[in-house]
Design an enzyme around this catalytic site. Sequence first.
Site, PDB file in Angstrom:
ATOM      1  N   GLU A   1      -6.508  -3.094  10.750  1.00 32.13           N
ATOM      2  CA  GLU A   1      -5.568  -2.596  10.563  1.00 32.13           C
ATOM      3  C   GLU A   1      -6.275  -1.901  11.870  1.00 32.13           C
ATOM      4  O   GLU A   1      -6.296  -0.537  11.958  1.00 32.13           O
ATOM      5  CB  GLU A   1      -5.423  -1.734  10.235  1.00 32.13           C
ATOM      6  CG  GLU A   1      -5.026  -2.582   8.422  1.00 32.13           C
ATOM      7  CD  GLU A   1      -4.048  -1.791   7.152  1.00 32.13           C
ATOM      8  OE1 GLU A   1      -3.000  -2.208   7.177  1.00 32.13           O
ATOM      9  OE2 GLU A   1      -4.741  -0.568   6.562  1.00 32.13           O
TER      10      GLU A   1
ATOM     11  N   HIS B   1      -9.621   2.538   4.380  1.00 31.90           N
ATOM     12  CA  HIS B   1      -8.591   2.685   5.467  1.00 31.90           C
ATOM     13  C   HIS B   1      -8.760   3.871   6.164  1.00 31.90           C
ATOM     14  O   HIS B   1      -9.572   4.713   6.061  1.00 31.90           O
ATOM     15  CB  HIS B   1      -7.481   3.074   3.831  1.00 31.90           C
ATOM     16  CG  HIS B   1      -6.197   3.503   4.219  1.00 31.90           C
ATOM     17  ND1 HIS B   1      -6.552   4.051   5.695  1.00 31.90           N
ATOM     18  CD2 HIS B   1      -4.870   1.971   4.517  1.00 31.90           C
ATOM     19  CE1 HIS B   1      -4.347   4.006   5.788  1.00 31.90           C
ATOM     20  NE2 HIS B   1      -4.250   1.929   5.659  1.00 31.90           N
TER      21      HIS B   1
ATOM     22  N   ASN C   1       0.862  -0.961  -0.312  1.00 30.56           N
ATOM     23  CA  ASN C   1      -0.103  -0.089  -0.043  1.00 30.56           C
ATOM     24  C   ASN C   1       0.844   1.179  -0.111  1.00 30.56           C
ATOM     25  O   ASN C   1       1.322   1.839   1.087  1.00 30.56           O
ATOM     26  CB  ASN C   1      -0.609  -0.038   1.413  1.00 30.56           C
ATOM     27  CG  ASN C   1      -1.726   1.436   1.339  1.00 30.56           C
ATOM     28  OD1 ASN C   1      -2.403   1.704   0.334  1.00 30.56           O
ATOM     29  ND2 ASN C   1      -2.518   1.479   2.540  1.00 30.56           N
TER      30      ASN C   1
HETATM   31  P1  PGA Z   1       2.206   0.334   7.761  1.00 32.49           P
HETATM   32  O1  PGA Z   1       0.809   1.200   6.998  1.00 32.49           O
HETATM   33  O2  PGA Z   1       2.728  -0.725   7.409  1.00 32.49           O
HETATM   34  O3  PGA Z   1       2.945   1.539   7.525  1.00 32.49           O
HETATM   35  O4  PGA Z   1       1.640   0.168   9.487  1.00 32.49           O
HETATM   36  C1  PGA Z   1      -0.230   0.009   7.208  1.00 32.49           C
HETATM   37  C2  PGA Z   1      -1.306   0.885   5.963  1.00 32.49           C
HETATM   38  O5  PGA Z   1      -1.272   1.975   6.862  1.00 32.49           O
HETATM   39  O6  PGA Z   1      -1.828   0.283   5.470  1.00 32.49           O
END
Ligand code: PGA
Length: 242
Positions: A162, A92, A7
């Site tokens: 997440e 998200h 992402n």
């Molecule tokens: P990160 O982000 O791996 O930098 O924690 C994950 C995301 O926001 O999808």
Amino acid sequence: MKLIIANWKNKPQTAKEAVELFNKIVKNVQDVKNVQVVICPPFNYLSSFELNVKSLELGCQNTFVKKDETNDQKISWPEAKKHGATFAIVGHSSRRIFLSETDEAINQELKEVLSLGFTPILCIGETAQQRKENKTEEVLKNQLQKGLAGIANIDDLVIAYEPIWAISCGDPYATKTMPTKENISEIKNLIKEIVGNCKVIYGGSTNAANAKDFLEESGMDGLLVGGASLSSEEFVKMVKNI
Ligand code: PGA
């Protein structure tokens, strides 16, 4: 087959850097057998890539909800499809928080991308405060029930758990609190109980050092990788270590 999704959010800054990063990743992951890699770059870079590798797919986020409406602020999903995207990140936490995206809007967007044949990645997760108040289960249930209302076919759906308090905000090496493998495993079971048979992946401060353990010990089907996916070395190491 594990699913590892890069992402990139709104990075890197130029199309040239994006193509370089993309090509380095492609070159190094094209022979990987047990992992499906998806790269989700900013929409405006999608058309810059030459996609001729079976083990890799494109995705994107930050698009507009209706397929037939004229709108000069966002990007349409059919445009993203035309440029090769097959996965769609929806809901998200950055959009929920900074753009006040509601579960109802997320639900509409999910229906839209499903009707266009995308594989949606629905992101859910609780804030640090909600976690402190022991509301994790309630928050996730609510996001799932409202986000998936009226959606019957969930076979191709990917749910990304997440926890907002674990997202690195772009620095893959930041020492943020991480959930334990047991926490994640419990959440996976909860999601499967509510939703049924779909893929469940984890996102939040994953990197080459912790990816394999996370996947093996939590039983997750894959990872949504933010900051660490912006370094080809780090991301390739992650994919190859699995
Ligand atoms: P990160 O982000 O791996 O930098 O924690 C994950 C995301 O926001 O999808």
